[in-house]
Write a protein that holds these residues in place. Structure first.
Motif, PDB file in Angstrom:
ATOM      1  N   ASN A 185       0.812  -1.215   0.000  1.00 46.14           N
ATOM      2  CA  ASN A 185       0.000   0.000   0.000  1.00 46.14           C
ATOM      3  C   ASN A 185       0.853   1.276   0.000  1.00 46.14           C
ATOM      4  O   ASN A 185       0.384   2.351   0.378  1.00 46.14           O
ATOM      5  N   VAL A 186       2.101   1.161  -0.459  1.00 44.78           N
ATOM      6  CA  VAL A 186       2.986   2.322  -0.588  1.00 44.78           C
ATOM      7  C   VAL A 186       3.425   2.467  -2.039  1.00 44.78           C
ATOM      8  O   VAL A 186       3.903   1.510  -2.654  1.00 44.78           O
ATOM      9  N   VAL A 187       3.228   3.673  -2.588  1.00 40.23           N
ATOM     10  CA  VAL A 187       3.807   4.043  -3.880  1.00 40.23           C
ATOM     11  C   VAL A 187       4.672   5.279  -3.660  1.00 40.23           C
ATOM     12  O   VAL A 187       4.721   5.818  -2.551  1.00 40.23           O
ATOM     13  N   VAL A 188       5.338   5.732  -4.710  1.00 39.89           N
ATOM     14  CA  VAL A 188       6.352   6.780  -4.570  1.00 39.89           C
ATOM     15  C   VAL A 188       6.153   7.848  -5.626  1.00 39.89           C
ATOM     16  O   VAL A 188       5.848   7.533  -6.777  1.00 39.89           O
ATOM     17  N   ASP A 189       6.338   9.118  -5.238  1.00 34.64           N
ATOM     18  CA  ASP A 189       6.517  10.121  -6.290  1.00 34.64           C
ATOM     19  C   ASP A 189       7.981  10.558  -6.310  1.00 34.64           C
ATOM     20  O   ASP A 189       8.673  10.529  -5.299  1.00 34.64           O
ATOM     21  N   LEU A 190       8.436  10.908  -7.501  1.00 36.19           N
ATOM     22  CA  LEU A 190       9.852  11.203  -7.739  1.00 36.19           C
ATOM     23  C   LEU A 190      10.133  12.702  -7.751  1.00 36.19           C
ATOM     24  O   LEU A 190      11.104  13.157  -8.370  1.00 36.19           O
ATOM     25  N   SER A 191       9.320  13.464  -7.070  1.00 33.28           N
ATOM     26  CA  SER A 191       9.470  14.918  -7.047  1.00 33.28           C
ATOM     27  C   SER A 191      10.567  15.349  -6.087  1.00 33.28           C
ATOM     28  O   SER A 191      11.043  14.574  -5.256  1.00 33.28           O
ATOM     29  N   GLY A 192      10.966  16.621  -6.194  1.00 33.70           N
ATOM     30  CA  GLY A 192      11.812  17.259  -5.188  1.00 33.70           C
ATOM     31  C   GLY A 192      13.261  16.854  -5.203  1.00 33.70           C
ATOM     32  O   GLY A 192      13.985  17.148  -4.248  1.00 33.70           O
ATOM     33  N   ILE A 193      13.724  16.194  -6.265  1.00 29.57           N
ATOM     34  CA  ILE A 193      15.106  15.727  -6.295  1.00 29.57           C
ATOM     35  C   ILE A 193      16.017  16.742  -6.970  1.00 29.57           C
ATOM     36  O   ILE A 193      17.199  16.845  -6.652  1.00 29.57           O
ATOM     37  N   LEU A 194      15.489  17.541  -7.893  1.00 32.42           N
ATOM     38  CA  LEU A 194      16.242  18.619  -8.529  1.00 32.42           C
ATOM     39  C   LEU A 194      15.811  19.970  -7.971  1.00 32.42           C
ATOM     40  O   LEU A 194      14.673  20.134  -7.530  1.00 32.42           O
ATOM     41  N   THR A 195      16.709  20.933  -8.038  1.00 31.88           N
ATOM     42  CA  THR A 195      16.366  22.309  -7.701  1.00 31.88           C
ATOM     43  C   THR A 195      16.962  23.241  -8.751  1.00 31.88           C
ATOM     44  O   THR A 195      17.991  22.933  -9.361  1.00 31.88           O
ATOM     45  N   ALA A 196      16.291  24.368  -8.962  1.00 33.58           N
ATOM     46  CA  ALA A 196      16.771  25.428  -9.857  1.00 33.58           C
ATOM     47  C   ALA A 196      16.936  24.917 -11.289  1.00 33.58           C
ATOM     48  O   ALA A 196      16.556  23.813 -11.630  1.00 33.58           O
ATOM     49  N   LYS A 197      17.485  25.777 -12.150  1.00 39.10           N
ATOM     50  CA  LYS A 197      17.736  25.423 -13.546  1.00 39.10           C
ATOM     51  C   LYS A 197      19.132  24.830 -13.659  1.00 39.10           C
ATOM     52  O   LYS A 197      20.088  25.361 -13.083  1.00 39.10           O
ATOM     53  N   ILE A 198      19.246  23.731 -14.385  1.00 40.64           N
ATOM     54  CA  ILE A 198      20.542  23.078 -14.564  1.00 40.64           C
ATOM     55  C   ILE A 198      21.153  23.572 -15.877  1.00 40.64           C
ATOM     56  O   ILE A 198      20.629  23.265 -16.961  1.00 40.64           O
ATOM     57  N   PRO A 199      22.242  24.329 -15.815  1.00 38.93           N
ATOM     58  CA  PRO A 199      22.786  24.937 -17.035  1.00 38.93           C
ATOM     59  C   PRO A 199      23.437  23.948 -17.984  1.00 38.93           C
ATOM     60  O   PRO A 199      23.399  24.126 -19.194  1.00 38.93           O
ATOM     61  N   ASP A 200      24.059  22.892 -17.453  1.00 38.89           N
ATOM     62  CA  ASP A 200      24.738  21.891 -18.282  1.00 38.89           C
ATOM     63  C   ASP A 200      24.319  20.521 -17.762  1.00 38.89           C
ATOM     64  O   ASP A 200      24.854  20.026 -16.763  1.00 38.89           O
ATOM     65  N   PHE A 201      23.362  19.890 -18.452  1.00 44.02           N
ATOM     66  CA  PHE A 201      22.776  18.669 -17.924  1.00 44.02           C
ATOM     67  C   PHE A 201      23.775  17.515 -17.918  1.00 44.02           C
ATOM     68  O   PHE A 201      23.832  16.734 -16.966  1.00 44.02           O
ATOM     69  N   ALA A 202      24.570  17.388 -18.965  1.00 42.22           N
ATOM     70  CA  ALA A 202      25.566  16.315 -19.017  1.00 42.22           C
ATOM     71  C   ALA A 202      26.576  16.445 -17.876  1.00 42.22           C
ATOM     72  O   ALA A 202      26.953  15.450 -17.236  1.00 42.22           O
ATOM     73  N   ALA A 203      27.009  17.675 -17.608  1.00 43.01           N
ATOM     74  CA  ALA A 203      27.955  17.900 -16.509  1.00 43.01           C
ATOM     75  C   ALA A 203      27.302  17.583 -15.164  1.00 43.01           C
ATOM     76  O   ALA A 203      27.953  17.049 -14.263  1.00 43.01           O
ATOM     77  N   PHE A 204      26.019  17.919 -15.047  1.00 34.21           N
ATOM     78  CA  PHE A 204      25.289  17.620 -13.813  1.00 34.21           C
ATOM     79  C   PHE A 204      25.248  16.112 -13.562  1.00 34.21           C
ATOM     80  O   PHE A 204      25.501  15.652 -12.443  1.00 34.21           O
ATOM     81  N   LEU A 205      24.928  15.335 -14.588  1.00 29.46           N
ATOM     82  CA  LEU A 205      24.861  13.878 -14.443  1.00 29.46           C
ATOM     83  C   LEU A 205      26.212  13.304 -14.030  1.00 29.46           C
ATOM     84  O   LEU A 205      26.281  12.383 -13.197  1.00 29.46           O
ATOM     85  N   GLN A 206      27.276  13.848 -14.573  1.00 25.09           N
ATOM     86  CA  GLN A 206      28.607  13.376 -14.226  1.00 25.09           C
ATOM     87  C   GLN A 206      28.976  13.740 -12.787  1.00 25.09           C
ATOM     88  O   GLN A 206      29.479  12.906 -12.027  1.00 25.09           O
TER      89      GLN A 206
END
Length: 284
Positions: A185-206
């Motif tokens: 009876n538990v499911v999950v939402d994936l919200s709230g993990i990022l904040t602000a605008k990410i200028p370079d997404f590839a660099a962020f992932l690394q």
């Protein structure tokens, strides 16, 4: 692909204005509607913070809401029955699709017997109970109340209630995964993990690969993508970034479920032309 935002906030104040600007957005319904249209987002679920007495909040029609209970909106152990009567009225509002609790920000355990009137209503009206789990945005909050293991006792004690663990209990993904695996009876939402605008997404992932790899690892371990819901925590993060990030951690074969179908099922959303972005009219 249709997208439902299963976790966002709306508020007309300087704080929301500031975090929306940092995310590359404007804190108003017209801008949000424009951004939704541009990204195939058809509906959103607001996690409410208005006074309980406001049983008919004026949210845009392309939004549903969870009525929120916290110290600012009236949470008080001594007046639970009166609060429950107001929650009942919210549940009778077709736009209200659930209840939101804010442990951590407010000092209570979600398995406390004092909350039983709320859980009884949630079960009776078949409304999910979304719960803030994991890190908090306030230094005054206490993490012992918002640790995902707390949900294990609540989910066991109130088996007839559908719980939504907000934010995947981050950063305690291992503990969150154990709670999810044990409790149907538990499911999950994936919200709230990022904040602000990410200028370079590839660099962020690394740069954040340690964190992201562990999250993906526990998602793969559970292999229960029918129990995860897309959410942005608007206006905290950039919507485009959040869609891109979610596609990064969820296998493509499960995108339709995570981005829309799961939220529609869990929150019993009856989506029509009237309550999706298609019919929203920007104010002249």
């Amino acid at each position: 692909m249709k997208i439902i935002d299963a976790h966002l906030h709306m508020g007309a104040d300087a704080y929301f204005d500031e975090i929306a600007k940092a995310a590359g957005h404007e804190n108003n319904a017209e801008h949000l509607a424009e951004q939704y249209r541009a990204r195939g987002m058809v509906h959103g679920i607001i996690m409410g913070n208005l006074p309980l007495e406001n049983t008919a909040p004026q949210y845009p029609r392309f939004m549903s809401y969870c009525v929120g209970i916290d110290s600012r909106t009236g949470f008080d152990r001594e007046t639970i029955k009166a609060q429950a009567a107001l929650v009942r009225r919210h549940f009778q509002n077709p736009q209200c699709v659930g209840l939101k609790l804010y442990p951590g920000y407010n000092y209570f355990y979600i398995y406390d017997d004092c909350l039983e009137p709320f859980y009884e209503l949630a079960e009776k009206y078949d409304k999910p109970v979304a719960v803030h789990m994991g890190l908090t945005a306030s230094n005054d909050a206490l993490l012992k109340y918002s640790h995902p293991l707390v949900m294990d006792e609540a989910a066991t004690k109130f088996r007839g209630v559908q719980f939504v663990m907000c934010h995947f209990g981050e950063p305690w993904f291992e503990d969150a995964a154990a709670v999810i695996e044990k409790n149907p009876n538990v499911v999950v939402d994936l919200s709230g993990i990022l904040t602000a605008k990410i200028p370079d997404f590839a660099a962020f992932l690394q740069k954040k690969h340690f964190y992201i790899d562990r999250m993906k690892g526990w998602l793969e371990y559970l292999d229960s993508y029918d129990r995860f819901l897309f959410g942005t925590d608007w206006p905290l993060a950039n919507l485009g970034d959040y869609i891109k990030f979610t596609k990064e951690i969820i296998p493509a074969g499960h995108w339709e479920a995570v981005f829309a179908a799961n939220a529609q099922r869990v929150y019993h959303l009856q989506l029509t032309e009237e309550n999706t972005i298609n019919r929203y009219q920007v104010k002249e």
